[in-house]
Design a protein around this motif. Structure first.
Motif, PDB file in Angstrom:
ATOM      1  N   GLU A 185     -19.212  31.701   1.647  1.00  0.00           N
ATOM      2  CA  GLU A 185     -19.133  33.023   2.657  1.00  0.00           C
ATOM      3  C   GLU A 185     -19.534  32.583   4.010  1.00  0.00           C
ATOM      4  O   GLU A 185     -20.233  33.136   4.435  1.00  0.00           O
ATOM      5  CB  GLU A 185     -19.254  34.228   1.873  1.00  0.00           C
ATOM      6  N   GLY A 186     -19.172  31.342   4.583  1.00  0.00           N
ATOM      7  CA  GLY A 186     -19.854  31.061   5.816  1.00  0.00           C
ATOM      8  C   GLY A 186     -19.434  29.698   6.380  1.00  0.00           C
ATOM      9  O   GLY A 186     -18.970  28.956   5.594  1.00  0.00           O
ATOM     10  N   PRO A 187     -19.529  29.263   7.387  1.00  0.00           N
ATOM     11  CA  PRO A 187     -19.209  28.116   7.934  1.00  0.00           C
ATOM     12  C   PRO A 187     -20.092  27.092   7.172  1.00  0.00           C
ATOM     13  O   PRO A 187     -21.048  27.298   7.372  1.00  0.00           O
ATOM     14  CB  PRO A 187     -19.342  27.950   9.422  1.00  0.00           C
ATOM     15  N   ILE A 188     -19.563  25.957   7.037  1.00  0.00           N
ATOM     16  CA  ILE A 188     -20.341  24.809   6.509  1.00  0.00           C
ATOM     17  C   ILE A 188     -20.834  23.999   7.831  1.00  0.00           C
ATOM     18  O   ILE A 188     -19.862  23.691   8.755  1.00  0.00           O
ATOM     19  CB  ILE A 188     -19.353  23.856   5.782  1.00  0.00           C
ATOM     20  N   THR A 189     -22.043  23.706   7.804  1.00  0.00           N
ATOM     21  CA  THR A 189     -22.445  22.883   8.673  1.00  0.00           C
ATOM     22  C   THR A 189     -22.346  21.450   8.743  1.00  0.00           C
ATOM     23  O   THR A 189     -22.927  20.440   9.410  1.00  0.00           O
ATOM     24  CB  THR A 189     -24.104  23.164   9.076  1.00  0.00           C
ATOM     25  N   SER A 190     -21.843  20.926   7.556  1.00  0.00           N
ATOM     26  CA  SER A 190     -21.759  19.547   7.193  1.00  0.00           C
ATOM     27  C   SER A 190     -20.619  19.022   8.289  1.00  0.00           C
ATOM     28  O   SER A 190     -19.704  19.653   8.503  1.00  0.00           O
ATOM     29  CB  SER A 190     -21.561  19.210   5.788  1.00  0.00           C
ATOM     30  N   ALA A 191     -20.670  17.749   8.500  1.00  0.00           N
ATOM     31  CA  ALA A 191     -19.702  16.971   9.061  1.00  0.00           C
ATOM     32  C   ALA A 191     -18.701  16.351   7.916  1.00  0.00           C
ATOM     33  O   ALA A 191     -18.669  16.524   7.046  1.00  0.00           O
ATOM     34  CB  ALA A 191     -20.201  15.712   9.755  1.00  0.00           C
ATOM     35  N   VAL A 192     -17.223  16.011   8.316  1.00  0.00           N
ATOM     36  CA  VAL A 192     -16.478  15.645   7.598  1.00  0.00           C
ATOM     37  C   VAL A 192     -16.088  13.970   7.917  1.00  0.00           C
ATOM     38  O   VAL A 192     -16.054  13.692   9.159  1.00  0.00           O
ATOM     39  CB  VAL A 192     -15.156  16.317   7.984  1.00  0.00           C
ATOM     40  N   ILE A 193     -16.082  13.309   6.950  1.00  0.00           N
ATOM     41  CA  ILE A 193     -15.906  11.654   7.216  1.00  0.00           C
ATOM     42  C   ILE A 193     -14.230  11.457   6.808  1.00  0.00           C
ATOM     43  O   ILE A 193     -13.810  11.792   5.979  1.00  0.00           O
ATOM     44  CB  ILE A 193     -16.541  10.926   6.187  1.00  0.00           C
ATOM     45  N   LEU A 194     -13.755  11.052   8.003  1.00  0.00           N
ATOM     46  CA  LEU A 194     -12.177  10.792   7.866  1.00  0.00           C
ATOM     47  C   LEU A 194     -12.163   9.223   7.765  1.00  0.00           C
ATOM     48  O   LEU A 194     -12.487   8.484   8.649  1.00  0.00           O
ATOM     49  CB  LEU A 194     -11.736  11.110   9.162  1.00  0.00           C
ATOM     50  N   LYS A 195     -11.447   8.808   6.771  1.00  0.00           N
ATOM     51  CA  LYS A 195     -11.409   7.237   6.369  1.00  0.00           C
ATOM     52  C   LYS A 195     -10.158   6.515   6.491  1.00  0.00           C
ATOM     53  O   LYS A 195      -9.194   7.381   5.699  1.00  0.00           O
ATOM     54  CB  LYS A 195     -11.966   7.061   4.807  1.00  0.00           C
ATOM     55  N   PHE A 196      -9.778   5.706   6.907  1.00  0.00           N
ATOM     56  CA  PHE A 196      -8.589   4.702   7.120  1.00  0.00           C
ATOM     57  C   PHE A 196      -8.782   3.403   6.387  1.00  0.00           C
ATOM     58  O   PHE A 196      -9.825   2.947   6.542  1.00  0.00           O
ATOM     59  CB  PHE A 196      -8.385   4.710   8.621  1.00  0.00           C
ATOM     60  N   GLU A 197      -7.934   3.106   5.434  1.00  0.00           N
ATOM     61  CA  GLU A 197      -8.018   1.923   4.766  1.00  0.00           C
ATOM     62  C   GLU A 197      -6.714   1.195   5.080  1.00  0.00           C
ATOM     63  O   GLU A 197      -5.685   1.773   5.237  1.00  0.00           O
ATOM     64  CB  GLU A 197      -8.153   2.151   3.485  1.00  0.00           C
ATOM     65  N   LEU A 198      -6.949  -0.189   5.445  1.00  0.00           N
ATOM     66  CA  LEU A 198      -5.693  -0.995   5.594  1.00  0.00           C
ATOM     67  C   LEU A 198      -5.739  -1.682   4.395  1.00  0.00           C
ATOM     68  O   LEU A 198      -6.370  -2.421   3.999  1.00  0.00           O
ATOM     69  CB  LEU A 198      -6.142  -1.881   6.917  1.00  0.00           C
ATOM     70  N   LEU A 199      -4.321  -1.542   3.655  1.00  0.00           N
ATOM     71  CA  LEU A 199      -3.922  -2.255   2.464  1.00  0.00           C
ATOM     72  C   LEU A 199      -3.233  -3.432   2.966  1.00  0.00           C
ATOM     73  O   LEU A 199      -2.162  -3.364   3.694  1.00  0.00           O
ATOM     74  CB  LEU A 199      -3.402  -1.097   1.418  1.00  0.00           C
ATOM     75  N   TYR A 200      -3.048  -4.452   2.065  1.00  0.00           N
ATOM     76  CA  TYR A 200      -2.472  -5.581   2.330  1.00  0.00           C
ATOM     77  C   TYR A 200      -1.879  -6.223   1.086  1.00  0.00           C
ATOM     78  O   TYR A 200      -2.419  -6.221   0.152  1.00  0.00           O
ATOM     79  CB  TYR A 200      -3.332  -6.621   2.890  1.00  0.00           C
ATOM     80  N   ALA A 201      -0.782  -6.799   1.319  1.00  0.00           N
ATOM     81  CA  ALA A 201       0.013  -7.480   0.136  1.00  0.00           C
ATOM     82  C   ALA A 201       0.894  -8.743   0.677  1.00  0.00           C
ATOM     83  O   ALA A 201       1.595  -8.497   1.698  1.00  0.00           O
ATOM     84  CB  ALA A 201       0.720  -6.610  -0.827  1.00  0.00           C
ATOM     85  N   PRO A 202       0.711  -9.660  -0.096  1.00  0.00           N
ATOM     86  CA  PRO A 202       1.421 -10.779   0.625  1.00  0.00           C
ATOM     87  C   PRO A 202       2.966 -10.719   0.219  1.00  0.00           C
ATOM     88  O   PRO A 202       3.259  -9.848  -0.443  1.00  0.00           O
ATOM     89  CB  PRO A 202       0.964 -12.060  -0.242  1.00  0.00           C
ATOM     90  N   VAL A 203       3.911 -11.307   0.999  1.00  0.00           N
ATOM     91  CA  VAL A 203       5.224 -11.116   0.776  1.00  0.00           C
ATOM     92  C   VAL A 203       5.482 -11.993  -0.488  1.00  0.00           C
ATOM     93  O   VAL A 203       5.363 -13.189  -0.443  1.00  0.00           O
ATOM     94  CB  VAL A 203       6.106 -11.610   2.067  1.00  0.00           C
ATOM     95  N   LEU A 204       6.385 -11.399  -1.288  1.00  0.00           N
ATOM     96  CA  LEU A 204       6.584 -11.976  -2.769  1.00  0.00           C
ATOM     97  C   LEU A 204       7.949 -12.782  -2.358  1.00  0.00           C
ATOM     98  O   LEU A 204       8.835 -12.639  -1.481  1.00  0.00           O
ATOM     99  CB  LEU A 204       7.061 -10.911  -3.734  1.00  0.00           C
ATOM    100  N   GLU A 205       8.084 -13.718  -3.203  1.00  0.00           N
ATOM    101  CA  GLU A 205       9.329 -14.862  -3.201  1.00  0.00           C
ATOM    102  C   GLU A 205      10.526 -14.008  -3.378  1.00  0.00           C
ATOM    103  O   GLU A 205      11.416 -14.453  -2.682  1.00  0.00           O
ATOM    104  CB  GLU A 205       8.905 -15.913  -3.990  1.00  0.00           C
ATOM    105  N   ASN A 206      10.583 -12.900  -4.222  1.00  0.00           N
ATOM    106  CA  ASN A 206      11.905 -12.352  -4.476  1.00  0.00           C
ATOM    107  C   ASN A 206      12.194 -11.336  -3.465  1.00  0.00           C
ATOM    108  O   ASN A 206      13.167 -10.470  -3.424  1.00  0.00           O
ATOM    109  CB  ASN A 206      11.692 -11.903  -5.743  1.00  0.00           C
ATOM    110  N   GLY A 207      11.183 -11.080  -2.388  1.00  0.00           N
ATOM    111  CA  GLY A 207      11.592 -10.355  -1.195  1.00  0.00           C
ATOM    112  C   GLY A 207      11.221  -8.727  -1.630  1.00  0.00           C
ATOM    113  O   GLY A 207      11.527  -8.012  -0.638  1.00  0.00           O
ATOM    114  N   SER A 208      10.562  -8.635  -2.715  1.00  0.00           N
ATOM    115  CA  SER A 208      10.217  -7.023  -2.983  1.00  0.00           C
ATOM    116  C   SER A 208       9.173  -6.757  -2.029  1.00  0.00           C
ATOM    117  O   SER A 208       8.428  -7.376  -1.133  1.00  0.00           O
ATOM    118  CB  SER A 208       9.579  -7.190  -4.367  1.00  0.00           C
ATOM    119  N   ASN A 209       9.031  -5.342  -1.765  1.00  0.00           N
ATOM    120  CA  ASN A 209       8.186  -4.743  -0.890  1.00  0.00           C
ATOM    121  C   ASN A 209       6.721  -4.563  -1.437  1.00  0.00           C
ATOM    122  O   ASN A 209       6.578  -4.969  -2.513  1.00  0.00           O
ATOM    123  CB  ASN A 209       8.773  -3.413  -0.160  1.00  0.00           C
ATOM    124  N   MET A 210       6.005  -3.738  -0.723  1.00  0.00           N
ATOM    125  CA  MET A 210       4.557  -3.714  -1.059  1.00  0.00           C
ATOM    126  C   MET A 210       4.293  -3.080  -2.418  1.00  0.00           C
ATOM    127  O   MET A 210       3.479  -3.009  -3.204  1.00  0.00           O
ATOM    128  CB  MET A 210       3.813  -3.129   0.119  1.00  0.00           C
TER     129      MET A 210
END
Length: 785
Positions: A147-172
């Protein structure tokens, strides 16, 4: 396993948002609330909605082609609230992917297991490739039953995901090899959770150099209301509130004050955005004029003129604002809470519609505001000072001082303090002060920088003010020039390039030159920062001297001059074919001996016609005055071995052993060439920790050892120094920016090893980190545009 996916279909490009509820006035109490039942306790609930708009993914310098994806999660920073995670609540796809494009395939998704959002996969094929995503993701950060404002900060996380290009041309999404490639986190301070619109660029790291154009938008909204069980009536004072009830009211007061601040912030920011982009926003449904005046009066009475960190628990002695808010009865407090909640919901819904209609304009405005704010935010790690360029003695004056010294009449004082040690101590004292600093603002904090502020490089920026030219009796090449004729020294720009002052393109070119045994991509991090400031700049990463840096500087300089001329002509021809070419700005960045190569190239006669285009010169630890006075005995031993065992020509030239007569040495003759005077801006980067290049040589200033040396060696050094400084005193430099920047890296994590002992660590750190370049470039963006 509970797992839910929301799939995006190309034709379906938005979800419904909450509708405003008309005039958000003080509402009547809900039926379940009985105002006469004083012993019934109501629980107020609120939620922070954090909307993240991803505009585009711009590949600057990814090393691998393949499929990429952006994953976003959100959490509270304090472990106390670990159970309250940010949950994706809705996704709005502004624009559908271009039909027929195979760069974006698949769909975005929401994963309920880790409460994450993942963008649709996109394929990266080449550098400086743009992928437009145009998607808004909203996360809910519920306060639960707190019942009151939280004084904690918020962590915003960005992740960069990677996958190689498959021989059959399928996507990630069909690939089994998806892996996290890089992470970039931000801290959103508790102040910002009441209301914020901010640009938030995501760069990931030096090995995954990209720009994700992102903005973050936050509002405090109303949650549900739950009635609690009746408290015990065993108290002898029926009209007195129980202690627990009083505690709840104090938190409820805090929450109401937070809603008041949030409403004021959202309204002000929305009006600012509307004015900045010159687009009208409809706020007719907010309140009537009477109700708006009432909100303003209530806001003033609860202390809205104070800062956001003044949300303190009121008490009987805290003044009129706390007296007023504490005097509200439960039903009045409850009605105010719900009325404010409706107000915030209306403002938030209005903004979301306004943003969708003007997303590009809003992003541009927020990006420009972010760029302006960087200088003040990053000034934590930057120390500014202004000094006057010293007047160095000429050879005749030097000879006079020598004779006077023999007569026991000294004329100039010897430097008694080692400048490099003094600079290092100054930086260390500043670093210690940062460790004790409490950073408390509303800006989103990049954890690459704010994660451990004491580890960030300290930059001491010394703005050098040009002193008047030395008198004609001095050893200056301006001795025979009439002051009235000084304006003619800098060649005029070709009239064909200035036929129309209002129209035409300015061709901007930056040339990057590596150092000894270097690679043409050594300065890629500096280049990438430059591209972020000015995406239209054309860059040349010089390759002609790779594997040839042991040769004579004259040969390396000629090769660079020919390479630059060919590149400039090619770009000028291309620009001329596409329209009017107004002007050319030619800039250079050199690392280590690459700076000597740059100056040697500029001394070539074939480069003289291009001197008129010179714009900015950035010297990164360049030995401009050579190694005539070098105090690093270990490094000097290495230079001696290179000369003896490999007969490295450029090392002989740097150490003045290429001729028995110092006046015939290469560097002495180079100092007489006008290689610096035509630049509009000169920035000399040095580091007192760099043992590879003498501190004074990188800064082009007098050193401790030379100040009392009256031998021919001392005379030659002072003449070289005067020759270089005279070019910066040139009449054409009336508007020139001349700065010395001391970069002091944190090397404590590297421990004591050979690299740190001989000073190689700092010399290479210039190539392995971009924080120093980011600070300098964004603090002085006009020098790089």
């Amino acid at each position: 396993m509970l797992r839910r996916f929301k799939w995006f279909i190309a034709g379906f490009n938005q979800q419904k948002t909450a509708k405003p509820k008309g005039d958000a006035k003080l509402l009547p109490l809900p039926k379940e609330y009985n105002s006469s039942a004083r012993n019934r306790k109501s629980m107020f609930e609120a939620v922070h909605e954090v909307a993240i708009y991803i505009h585009r993914f711009h590949n600057l310098d990814l090393f691998q082609q393949g499929w990429y994806q952006i994953k976003i999660t959100m959490r509270w920073e304090d472990s106390e609230y670990a159970s309250l995670v940010g949950t994706p609540s809705r996704v709005v796809q502004y624009d559908a992917p271009v039909l027929g494009s195979d760069d974006v395939l698949g769909v975005w998704k929401i994963d309920d297991m880790d409460h994450s959002f993942s963008s649709q996969p996109f394929r990266i094929r080449y550098a400086r490739q743009d992928i437009l995503l145009s998607v808004m993701i909203a996360f809910n950060l519920s306060l639960g039953r707190i019942e009151g404002p939280i004084t904690s900060a918020v962590i915003l996380k960005f992740e960069l995901l990677y996958a190689p290009v498959l021989e059959n041309g399928s996507n990630m999404q069909d690939s089994p090899d998806v892996s996290p490639a890089a992470v970039h986190e931000f801290r959103i301070p508790s102040k910002a959770l009441l209301g914020l619109h901010s640009y938030c660029p995501v760069h990931f790291d030096a090995f995954h150099s990209v720009l994700v154009d992102t903005s973050v938008h936050i509002a405090l909204l109303k949650g549900g209301v739950h009635a609690m069980k009746k408290p015990s009536r065993s108290s002898s004072k029926i009209n007195e509130e129980p202690a627990s009830d009083k505690y709840d009211k104090e938190n409820q007061v805090l929450l109401v004050k937070a809603f008041l601040k949030s409403r004021a912030t959202l309204l002000q920011e929305l009006q600012n955005l509307s004015k900045a982009i010159n687009e009208t926003v409809d706020l007719s449904g907010l309140t009537s004029q009477h109700d708006e005046a009432k909100f303003l009066r209530v806001s003033a009475e609860v202390g809205m003129e104070t800062s956001n960190d003044d949300l303190q628990v009121p008490n009987s002695t805290s003044g009129s604002s706390s007296d007023y808010i504490c005097s509200l009865q439960k039903d009045e407090l409850y009605r105010l809470f719900h009325s404010l909640g409706d107000q915030n919901l209306y403002l938030w819904s209005t903004f979301l519609k306004f943003h969708r209609a003007h997303k590009t304009k809003i992003l541009d405005y927020l990006r420009n505001s972010w760029a302006v704010d960087r200088r003040s935010e990053w000034s934590i790690w930057m120390v500014y000072s202004k000094v006057e360029m010293p007047q160095q003695p000429t050879r005749n004056e030097f000879d006079d001082s020598y004779h006077r010294l023999r007569a026991k009449v000294p004329v100039h004082r010897k430097i008694t303090e080692d400048p490099s040690q003094a600079a290092a101590m100054r930086a260390e004292l500043h670093r210690r002060s940062i460790a004790q600093m409490r950073i408390n603002n509303r800006s989103i904090q990049d954890l690459h920088i704010f994660g451990d502020p004491s580890r960030i490089p300290i930059i001491i920026i010394e703005r050098v003010v040009n002193a008047p030219l030395r008198s004609p009796s001095g050893n200056s090449y301006f001795r025979n020039i009439d002051p009235k004729d000084t304006k003619t020294i800098l060649p005029e720009v070709d009239s064909s390039l200035t036929s129309n002052n209002q129209k035409g393109r300015i061709l901007k070119i930056a040339v990057f030159v590596h150092g000894f045994q270097g690679h043409h991509l050594d300065l890629r991090l500096v280049r990438n920062q430059w591209l972020l400031i000015d995406p239209k700049v054309e860059f040349l990463m010089s390759e002609v001297n790779e594997d040839k840096t042991s040769e004579d500087f004259r040969e390396m300089g000629l090769r660079l001059a020919q390479e630059v001329i060919a590149f400039v002509k090619k770009k000028m021809d291309k620009a001329s074919r596409s329209g009017t070419l107004k002007n050319v700005k030619l800039s250079f960045v050199g690392h280590s001996i690459g700076n000597v190569i740059v100056r040697t190239a500029l001394a070539e006669s074939i480069m003289e016609p291009y001197h008129r285009y010179l714009h900015t010169y950035v010297s990164v630890s360049g030995p401009h005055l050579g190694y005539l006075y070098s105090s690093n005995s270990l490094f000097n031993s290495g230079l001696w071995l290179l000369k003896k065992l490999k007969n490295t020509r450029c090392i002989h030239q740097l150490t003045f052993t290429d001729d028995v007569d110092l006046e015939n040495t290469f560097l002495y003759k180079l100092s007489k060439q006008k290689t610096l005077e035509s630049f509009k801006s000169i920035i000399l980067l040095s580091s007192p920790q760099d043992g590879y290049v003498p501190y004074h040589s990188a800064r082009i200033e007098q050193c401790q050892s030379s100040s009392g040396d009256y031998s021919k060696k001392g005379k030659i050094f002072h003449e070289m120094l005067n020759n270089c400084l005279d070019q910066m005193r040139a009449p054409s430099s009336e508007q020139r920016m001349f700065m010395r920047c001391d970069v002091n890296f944190d090397t404590t994590l590297q421990g004591r090893n050979l690299n740190t002992i001989i000073g190689r660590a700092a010399h290479i750190e210039f190539l392995e980190t971009d924080i120093f370049a980011k600070f300098i470039m964004w603090s002085f963006p006009e020098l790089f545009r």
